[in-house]
Structure formats: structure tokens, C-alpha cells
Design a protein around this motif. Sequence first.
Motif, PDB file in Angstrom:
ATOM      1  N   PRO A  66       0.801   1.047  -1.384  1.00 48.55           N
ATOM      2  CA  PRO A  66      -0.657   0.894  -1.377  1.00 48.55           C
ATOM      3  C   PRO A  66      -1.400   2.055  -0.726  1.00 48.55           C
ATOM      4  N   THR A  67      -0.741   2.838   0.092  1.00 47.92           N
ATOM      5  CA  THR A  67      -1.487   3.853   0.847  1.00 47.92           C
ATOM      6  C   THR A  67      -1.341   5.255   0.278  1.00 47.92           C
ATOM      7  N   GLU A  93      -5.992   8.291   8.953  1.00 42.60           N
ATOM      8  CA  GLU A  93      -6.653   7.331   9.853  1.00 42.60           C
ATOM      9  C   GLU A  93      -6.722   5.948   9.225  1.00 42.60           C
ATOM     10  N   SER A  94      -7.145   5.917   7.959  1.00 39.78           N
ATOM     11  CA  SER A  94      -7.288   4.630   7.285  1.00 39.78           C
ATOM     12  C   SER A  94      -5.937   3.959   7.112  1.00 39.78           C
ATOM     13  N   VAL A  95      -4.879   4.752   6.953  1.00 35.37           N
ATOM     14  CA  VAL A  95      -3.556   4.171   6.761  1.00 35.37           C
ATOM     15  C   VAL A  95      -3.204   3.313   7.967  1.00 35.37           C
ATOM     16  N   GLU A  96      -3.442   3.853   9.154  1.00 38.86           N
ATOM     17  CA  GLU A  96      -3.137   3.125  10.392  1.00 38.86           C
ATOM     18  C   GLU A  96      -3.932   1.811  10.423  1.00 38.86           C
ATOM     19  N   ALA A  97      -5.253   1.927  10.152  1.00 38.48           N
ATOM     20  CA  ALA A  97      -6.119   0.739  10.162  1.00 38.48           C
ATOM     21  C   ALA A  97      -5.679  -0.263   9.103  1.00 38.48           C
ATOM     22  N   LEU A 147       8.711   5.879   5.085  1.00 38.75           N
ATOM     23  CA  LEU A 147       9.591   5.106   5.956  1.00 38.75           C
ATOM     24  C   LEU A 147       8.977   4.820   7.320  1.00 38.75           C
ATOM     25  N   SER A 148       8.196   5.777   7.843  1.00 38.56           N
ATOM     26  CA  SER A 148       7.675   5.570   9.197  1.00 38.56           C
ATOM     27  C   SER A 148       6.700   4.391   9.202  1.00 38.56           C
ATOM     28  N   ALA A 149       5.909   4.258   8.141  1.00 39.77           N
ATOM     29  CA  ALA A 149       4.982   3.123   8.052  1.00 39.77           C
ATOM     30  C   ALA A 149       5.761   1.821   8.113  1.00 39.77           C
ATOM     31  N   ASN A 208       7.405   1.041  11.555  1.00 38.17           N
ATOM     32  CA  ASN A 208       6.443   0.692  12.587  1.00 38.17           C
ATOM     33  C   ASN A 208       5.825  -0.688  12.409  1.00 38.17           C
ATOM     34  N   HIS A 209       5.845  -1.207  11.198  1.00 36.46           N
ATOM     35  CA  HIS A 209       5.042  -2.404  10.961  1.00 36.46           C
ATOM     36  C   HIS A 209       5.817  -3.608  10.438  1.00 36.46           C
ATOM     37  N   ALA A 210       6.755  -3.392   9.521  1.00 39.61           N
ATOM     38  CA  ALA A 210       7.397  -4.549   8.890  1.00 39.61           C
ATOM     39  C   ALA A 210       8.361  -5.223   9.864  1.00 39.61           C
ATOM     40  N   GLU A 211       8.577  -6.531   9.637  1.00 39.29           N
ATOM     41  CA  GLU A 211       9.539  -7.267  10.452  1.00 39.29           C
ATOM     42  C   GLU A 211      10.932  -7.168   9.871  1.00 39.29           C
ATOM     43  N   ARG A 212      10.965  -7.020   8.560  1.00 41.36           N
ATOM     44  CA  ARG A 212      12.259  -7.046   7.877  1.00 41.36           C
ATOM     45  C   ARG A 212      12.249  -5.955   6.818  1.00 41.36           C
ATOM     46  N   VAL A 213      13.385  -5.297   6.675  1.00 40.96           N
ATOM     47  CA  VAL A 213      13.487  -4.206   5.713  1.00 40.96           C
ATOM     48  C   VAL A 213      14.576  -4.520   4.696  1.00 40.96           C
TER      49      VAL A 213
END
Lengths: 261, 338
Positions: A182-183, A189-193, A215-217, A220-225
Motif C-alpha cells: 500500500p505504501t 513521513e506519511s508511511v510512518e503515519a 521488510l523494515s516496515a 517494525n509493525h506486524a505481529e506475525r510474518v
Amino acid sequence: MSTHTERETTTDQTAASHSQLIEVTDVNFGYTATPVVRDISLQIEAGEYVAIVGPNGSGKSTLMKLMMGLVKPDEGRIRLFSEPAHKFDDGSRIGYVAQHASASKEMPITVREVIKMGRFPHIGFGRLSAADWEIVDQALETVGMSAFANRRVTNLSGGQRQRAFIARALASEADLLVLDEPTVGVDAESVEAFYDLLEALNDEGITILLIEHDLSAVTNHAERVVCLNGQIHFDGPTEAFVESDALVQAFGTAAAGLGGV
Amino acid sequence: MIDVLAMPLQTGGLDALLGPLYWFLELWSGVLTWLAKIADIRMIQEQNAFMHRAFLVGICIGVMAPLIGTFLVHRQLALIGDALAHTAFAGVAIGLFLNSVINLGVTPYLTAVVVAMIAALLIEVISEATDAYNDVSMAIVLSTGFALGTTLISINAGGLTVSVERYLFGNLSTVTPQAAAILLVLFAIVIGVVGLTRNQLLYVTFDETAAAVSGLPVNWYNRIMVMLTALVVVGAMQIMGVILVAAMLVVPVAGASQVSRSFNEAVLVSVILAEISVIVGIAFAYHLGATAGGIVVLVAVTLYTGAVVVGKLQTVYGDNSMPEMGSINANETESAAD
């Protein structure tokens, strides 16, 4: 653990009888004789925040299409909200944000008209009610695009356009949000938000299924990969993924060095 | 089989079915005659009843052609109108052929509707199987249709070559009351179906994948769309002619998308552009004694050129200020994150 169950009972539709939103069992699929994905089995439960990662051509988008019932598996079984995926048609339960390549690029249409489409699964052949328009405007507000409501989508930057599509998914008030890279084209900046927004939605009990190249996104954010390259190389909590050698297996050594957070 | 098909289509039964529409045509004719008297427009005076029908048909075309065209152009399907028009020509030829061989007594417009709808479905099903609308398959359908048409006509040469020109180029004076009534039926079907399924057609046109995820049977809406296109093409053919009919699906829509911001505005503007083209075109054709189709398209293209200029001026002098973009606000959602 207690918070987890609480969350599930608050999302009235999803929780009660079936907590498995998506069940993929022993699936093989290829557009031609060569399989694109093989031996795929995974379950996604209500309330999860799952990222599917993999290199280009690893079958991520194909797996997404299979799970959404857009294509039928050659072998195996896929259930979406406890129904065979290709027969599932209650679109109001799924919000979808595509790679922005999928939508028409020249059509004259405003941001608000795009977001309006998020309400279509709810209204069928009818008209949008005042309440529907309120939800549309709320979604506009949430992605910070209110000032752009009457702008033509084709005149926006890639990032702005992507925000409009995210707002459309929000306006659909779905239980399950599916986001395919999606990004792409969205400013840093918007990606972080944007990921903060996904986390907030997940905290409300909305299930997030994210297909990502970045991968870094994900880490940093998902619970499960779920790490994919034709077949599943890894499926588990994000911390375990970072420590595992799944990256090397799926992406090859060079990419692992770059991608490893 | 042919007898069964033909029975309801045969002239006698058809006229009974179209009864109320003939009454409407009378009414319309009365209105224009009155208008001719008070505004002194000789073109539509009482003895020119064919012009009354020509204008009515033209006005209907001016609404339905850009309406359907909007859903086609933005999916790069502009060519499909052309392909269907040429298969409709085959339909006309089949109608004429059957009439002269087995004395079927069916108006060629109805065989054109049937053949064009079958061709439309065929194009759609092929594209579903191959997962792409491609120029090649469309070109094959187009030339097959035209080849079939010309072959049937040449086999039957003599009686047929004379009357076929009006299908190729369209003709104002040959719009019979029956043809006008059939057009009204086609118009009602097209407007009704688009009115009912406007949300779905919009979603499928703009973003097919998202529409599919949201549970719409995308293939069915595509089939509906191409079949409606077939209806519009056959309806518009009598004035525009086979060769130019596709222009009405494309040119006003292209003009409108130059100057419009929203989808609704684009639909409205394209209908206005098409109406101007049709009415001005028919009036000029009458005075010059020319073929209407050609003039209508020339007017439409002129309007399109004007729209391009206006569109460019809009981008240069219009409101280009970029409003402040708000931040994505995670806390806006009902339960605050923090």
C-alpha cells in the motif's frame, strides 16, 4: 491474553463462532503448468496483524488473489469467513488497498467519489444515505485528505492517491483489511503515519493482512510474518522471523544483508 | 428454430407490441409541429414528420451513447463499439438475406440487435478466457462481421445493394416510425439498466480488482456492459451509420474528460456535448442535404478540440494551489490509540 479475547468479542460479527477468517489448506496454484505457489497452508485469525513478505515474483500477490477468491486454486482448499473463497461475496467484510497500478489512471473522478465506492458493498443498488456520506467524510478526515475531497484523483501525487485508496478501504468498515504494497510511492513521513493508523485499526479488532516488499516496515509493525517464495519459508511471530534464516532462504544472501532491518 | 425466433419479431406482432410508442411518436410530432409554428422553424414543420423522428432518435442517441461510452473509454475499450457496429452490419445483412430468401418479414434492425448481442457476449467470453481484451481478437471480430455482411449482400446482389447504403452511412429520411419505436425500447433498456447498476458499473470500470474483492461478480457486469453497448450501437446506427457510430461512444466522452473533475460531471458534460453534436449535426445535414452521421461527428470533433483547449487553459489559469495535506490521524478512529 485477556485483552485478546476482549478484542474479539467487541468485533461482534467476526468473533463468536468462527475466529478463523482465512484458512488455506495444501494449496497449489499456477497460471501455467509451472506452479507459482505450492504447498501453502496457513490460517489467519480474527484480530491478527499479519504481513506476507517475499521477493518479487515470489507469489505474494497471487496468494492474496487466492485468499480473496479472485482465482481458484489448482489443488487444496481456501476458506474465507468460513466459506469457500471463490464463492464468498459479502464484500462489506473486506477492505482492499491495491498497488496503485490497478485503478484507472485517466478517469475523471474526485477523491470523494473514490472513497464513496467503499460504501457500495453496503448499499447495493441503492443510494448513499446521509450516514454513508458521514462515514466517507470521516475516512477523508482520518487520512488527512479533507482539503482534497473535490480534487480529481488523476491530478494527485502517488502518495496522495494512495491515501485516497486507504480511505476507501476505511469507509468500507470491513472486518478484514487487505493491503497489497500500500505504501508504494507514498512519502516517508506519511508511511510512518500510515503504519500507525494500521496499528490503531488493529487495536480496534480489525484484522490486517499486509503484503509487503519493504521488510523494515513489516518487522517494525506486524505481529506475525509469513515469508514466501513459492512456498512458505517462515510463518511465526515477527521477533522470531528477524532471528531466523528465512530471509536468506527466501531472498538469497545479498538481499538478506540489505533487508535485515 | 428460426420460425420460433421470428414469430414475435415479425412485423404484425411487433407493431402491436410497439403500439403505445407510436402514440408517443404522434405526441412528439405534435410538439415539434407546434414548435415549428411558434418559432418558425421550417425544418420541423408538419409535413417533415421524418425530421421529427430523426430528432427524437438523435436526442436518445445523444444520451445513451456517451453514457455507455463513459464506461468503455476509461477501460481502454473504445474499439469495442466499432467492432460491434461491424457485426451489427452483419446482422443487418442476415436480416435482409433472410427476408429475401425465406420471406421472414423481420426488420433488419432486430436481426442486428440479436447478432450484435451475440458478438458482444463472444468478445467478452473470449476476453475472460484469455484474461485480456486485446486488439487482435477485437479486430478479428470486426472484420469477420464486416466480411460476413458484405458476402451475404453480394450473394443476394441486385435487390440488396441499393438499400444497404443507409445502414453503412445512416440516413435521416429513412427512420421509419417502427425504427424509431424500436430505438425508444432500446433507449429505455439502456437507461434502466445503467440507472440500476450505476454503482457497480462505476466500481468495475474504475478498479476491477477492488470491485471483485468487494464481492461484485465482475464478469457479469462486463457482460452487461458489452451487451448494452451492442444495443446502443444498433440504435445509433440508423442515423450515424455503421462506420461512424463508434465515434458517438468515444468523442463526447473524450471531450468531457478534458474539462471535468468528477465522474458525475464527466457524464453530464459528455451528454451535453453529444446532444449539441447531434442536434446541430442533424440540422446542418438537413440544410446541406448531406449525410447526418458525418456532420454529427465533425461537430463532435470540433467540440472535442474546444474541450481540449479549455482543459489546457484550466490547468494553466485554474486553481492550482495545493491545499495543505492533513496528517494521517490514527487517533481519529473511534478508540484512540493512546
